[in-house]
Design a protein around this motif. Sequence first.
Motif, PDB file in Angstrom:
ATOM      1  N   SER A   1     -85.577   1.955  82.740  1.00  0.00           N
ATOM      2  CA  SER A   1     -86.472   3.000  82.237  1.00  0.00           C
ATOM      3  C   SER A   1     -87.833   2.390  81.910  1.00  0.00           C
ATOM      4  CB  SER A   1     -85.873   3.650  80.982  1.00  0.00           C
ATOM      5  OG  SER A   1     -85.719   2.698  79.955  1.00  0.00           O
TER       6      SER A   1
ATOM      7  N   ASP B   1     -91.323   1.614  77.834  1.00  0.00           N
ATOM      8  CA  ASP B   1     -90.037   2.275  78.019  1.00  0.00           C
ATOM      9  C   ASP B   1     -90.281   3.773  78.095  1.00  0.00           C
ATOM     10  OD1 ASP B   1     -87.470   3.347  77.849  1.00  0.00           O
ATOM     11  OD2 ASP B   1     -86.796   1.866  76.385  1.00  0.00           O
ATOM     12  N   SER B   2     -89.937   4.386  79.213  1.00  0.00           N
ATOM     13  CA  SER B   2     -90.196   5.816  79.393  1.00  0.00           C
ATOM     14  C   SER B   2     -89.435   6.663  78.376  1.00  0.00           C
ATOM     15  CB  SER B   2     -89.848   6.247  80.818  1.00  0.00           C
ATOM     16  OG  SER B   2     -88.460   6.083  81.058  1.00  0.00           O
ATOM     17  N   ARG B   3     -88.410   6.103  77.771  1.00  0.00           N
ATOM     18  CA  ARG B   3     -87.655   6.834  76.746  1.00  0.00           C
ATOM     19  C   ARG B   3     -88.356   6.788  75.392  1.00  0.00           C
ATOM     20  NH1 ARG B   3     -82.537   3.572  76.645  1.00  0.00           N
ATOM     21  NH2 ARG B   3     -84.169   2.029  76.825  1.00  0.00           N
ATOM     22  N   HIS B   4     -89.320   5.874  75.252  1.00  0.00           N
ATOM     23  CA  HIS B   4     -90.042   5.696  73.981  1.00  0.00           C
ATOM     24  C   HIS B   4     -91.529   5.511  74.268  1.00  0.00           C
ATOM     25  CE1 HIS B   4     -86.136   5.150  72.074  1.00  0.00           C
ATOM     26  NE2 HIS B   4     -85.847   4.312  73.054  1.00  0.00           N
TER      27      HIS B   4
END
Length: 155
Positions: free
Chosen positions: A64, A121-124
């Motif tokens: 990610s 991080d694409s999640r954060h």
Amino acid sequence: MGTDITYTYEIRQHGVWEAVKFLPPLDIDHVELEDAEWTAYTSHPACIDRNYRLFSVLAGVRNSFGIQSIASPRGLPVDASAESQKMTINYTRNPNWDFPNLTWVSLRELLDYDWDQWITDSRHEHEPPRLLREEVEPFTSKTLPYLQSLVSDRK
């Protein structure tokens, strides 16, 4: 549930790949080690612990981070050691394990890789970019130098 990698180390001697055992074998289904044994295992420089940024570099696993992996799944080399081939067959036949990213990387590829890139991080997305070299520790400061020291005198 997390993702781990299964790995072996090999060295090419006299034109043939040979498996090298740096770490004691672990029965992953029945790990009953004393704390000192587990610490000795996990602190060895050849031990690769769960690190998704590193897994992203090695094979694009759990990526990610937008990291360009060294090796998209390219399977096991046809000239891999018999030990590595046997291990791969044993794991891939186990219905409890999934091996979607079977691949290999050379020490040269690891040494040539750009560990000094900035990642997010694409999640954060709210978090600032981080330096990949620091995010894959202790791989860049312990594992790579250790592996290089084992072959630096070989031609």
